[in-house]
Design a protein around this motif. Structure first.
Motif: not given
Length: 231
Positions: A102-119
């Motif tokens: 469940p943490l992995e799915e949370l991580v990727v959801r949040v990363a998809a929302l907040r990642a910078t263009p460089e990331e």
């Protein structure tokens, strides 16, 4: 008003030695890698003085690094005996997956929302890098890139609690994979599943990233159970 030359020289002077905390961070990374790659194999005793000499630092940062490694289950402190490299428990890996999924799915959801263009660009680069390593069957590069992917994903969440929670989980996972991937050789499939996750994050599609992460975790659980069956 002319400044005193001795004052100017003092202001420019750099510290001769790095701080103990920085050395402890360096020691942690190096010893962790020694354990993951089995340079320090399970069941072996660790000599603080030997490690300190090898890494050209004092025993204090080495001792602090070992305490941190104890917290993530890499070593055990034995009274009157010293520090022991902990074994790799496959059943514990299955327990770890229950927490990780469940943490992995949370991580990727949040990363998809907040990642910078460089990331996002870096995640795409890592996807290509892991795919290339998988196609070559290069275990060392595959494992190393996997560590970089995990680090990049969690840092792209910009959530300190997720970062703190996931780093030890990913470290234990890397250690397990280093030992068992050479026997299973599931490089290409694993690389493709990671690539699906990374591409979705880079595209900013949280739902697709979570679905891809679910597929990846199913693969990891299947891989772990196959290792348990042959253990």
């Amino acid at each position: 008003m002319k400044k005193n030359s001795s004052t100017r020289n003092t202001a420019r002077r750099e510290p001769v030695n790095p701080p103990e905390q920085l050395l402890a961070d360096v020691a942690f990374v190096q010893i962790e890698e020694m354990i993951i790659t089995r340079k320090l194999p399970p069941g072996s005793m660790i000599s603080e003085s030997q490690l300190a000499a090898e890494m050209e630092m004092g025993r204090t940062p080495v001792r602090e690094a070992l305490q941190r490694l104890r917290q993530i289950g890499f070593v055990e402190m034995l009274p009157r005996r010293g520090t022991l490299v902990a074994g790799v428990d496959i059943r514990q890996q299955l327990e770890l997956l229950e927490v990780r999924r469940p943490l992995e799915e949370l991580v990727v959801r949040v990363a998809a929302l907040r990642a910078t263009p460089e990331e996002r660009a870096n995640l795409q680069r890592l996807a290509q890098q892991m795919t290339a390593a998988g196609e070559r069957g290069d275990m060392e590069a595959w494992i190393r890139t996997g560590g970089e992917i995990h680090d990049a994903e969690v840092r792209a969440t910009h959530n300190s609690m997720l970062i703190t929670s996931m780093l030890p989980i990913h470290a234990q996972s890397r250690r397990f994979w280093y030992h068992h991937i050479a026997q299973n050789r599931a490089y290409v499939e694993g690389a493709q599943l990671h690539s699906n996750v990374l591409t979705a994050i880079a595209d900013g599609d949280g739902d697709r990233a979570a679905a891809a992460a679910h597929g990846l975790m199913q693969f990891i659980e299947r891989f772990t159970r196959s290792a348990l069956d042959t253990f």
